[in-house]
Design an enzyme around this catalytic site. Structure first.
Site, PDB file in Angstrom:
ATOM      1  CG  ASN A 108     -10.558  -1.926  -8.692  1.00  0.00           C
ATOM      2  OD1 ASN A 108     -10.997  -1.446  -9.735  1.00  0.00           O
ATOM      3  ND2 ASN A 108      -9.662  -2.894  -8.680  1.00  0.00           N
ATOM      4  CE1 TYR A 125      -4.153  -1.909   0.588  1.00  0.00           C
ATOM      5  CE2 TYR A 125      -2.687  -3.311   1.862  1.00  0.00           C
ATOM      6  CZ  TYR A 125      -3.895  -3.102   1.227  1.00  0.00           C
ATOM      7  OH  TYR A 125      -4.839  -4.096   1.221  1.00  0.00           O
ATOM      8  CB  CYS A 147      -7.537  -4.115  -5.952  1.00  0.00           C
ATOM      9  SG  CYS A 147      -9.079  -4.987  -6.205  1.00  0.00           S
ATOM     10  CG  HIS A 148      -5.768  -9.962  -7.250  1.00  0.00           C
ATOM     11  ND1 HIS A 148      -6.416  -9.387  -8.339  1.00  0.00           N
ATOM     12  CD2 HIS A 148      -4.754 -10.704  -7.769  1.00  0.00           C
ATOM     13  CE1 HIS A 148      -5.826  -9.787  -9.450  1.00  0.00           C
ATOM     14  NE2 HIS A 148      -4.813 -10.575  -9.127  1.00  0.00           N
ATOM     15  CD  GLU A 155      -2.259 -12.430 -10.767  1.00  0.00           C
ATOM     16  OE1 GLU A 155      -1.307 -11.751 -10.330  1.00  0.00           O
ATOM     17  OE2 GLU A 155      -3.330 -11.920 -11.150  1.00  0.00           O
TER      18      GLU A 155
END
Length: 190
Positions: A147, A124, A155-156, A182
């Site tokens: 979002n 962040y 945003c993950h 991912e």
């Protein structure tokens, strides 16, 4: 990622054609909505009630009933999200309509979308620094919560600086599953 940024804020935005669909995914149903400019919204947990609420909000926002005019952009988003969830897509190219985000939130979300690639994470505070707002780590968290395009605007991928997973509007299990997809976290055991 291709982004379409109008010169107007969300409040100045008038009636426009748009379309929507619900896509079943490994993280649950997602409602996708597209305007003539691009994908405008992704809504988690899009059961019948949640989808109806989102469609009602979008109808009030755009002042028009959904129509077929935007179906090509919507279909492109659907194809790309299906490929993403199969592990075959790492970069979304669907044009994005940023009209549901403005100001600081839009700057942060665009930075995230354009510069935090598949398989990477960012803190962040680092994201606040990247948009030249060094004291705004909490505001970055607020931007993530607002979002309108989660998954596509990832945003993950935003985590706590101490290694914690942080919060997530789609739920922490959803965030874990996306990060596992991912390769950032191990796959959930169940």
């Amino acid at each position: 990622m291709t982004n379409t940024e109008p010169n107007e804020s969300a409040e100045q935005h008038g009636a426009r054609p748009w379309s929507w669909a619900v896509l079943d995914t490994p993280i649950g149903p997602l409602l996708l909505a597209a305007t003539d400019r691009g994908l405008v919204q992704v809504v988690f947990h899009a059961d019948d009630a949640t989808a109806a609420e989102a469609v009602s909000r979008l109808t009030r926002r755009f002042g028009a009933a959904p129509g077929p005019d935007c179906r090509d952009l919507l279909d492109m988003a659907i194809r790309e999200l299906k490929a993403y969830f199969r592990g075959e897509l790492r970069v979304f190219t669907t044009p994005l309509d940023w009209s549901l985000s403005a100001g600081f939130n839009r700057r942060v979300l665009r930075e995230l979308a354009d510069h935090v690639p598949y398989g990477a994470v960012v803190g962040y505070q680092d994201l606040a620094d990247r948009v030249s707002e060094p004291g705004a780590a909490r505001a970055v968290g607020t931007a993530m919560g607002s979002n309108p395009l989660p998954v596509v605007v990832p945003c993950h991928r935003v985590v706590e600086s101490d290694g914690g997973i942080g919060g997530f509007g789609g739920g922490l299990e959803t965030k874990r599953r996306l990060l596992a997809l991912e390769g950032v976290l191990p796959q959930p055991l169940f």
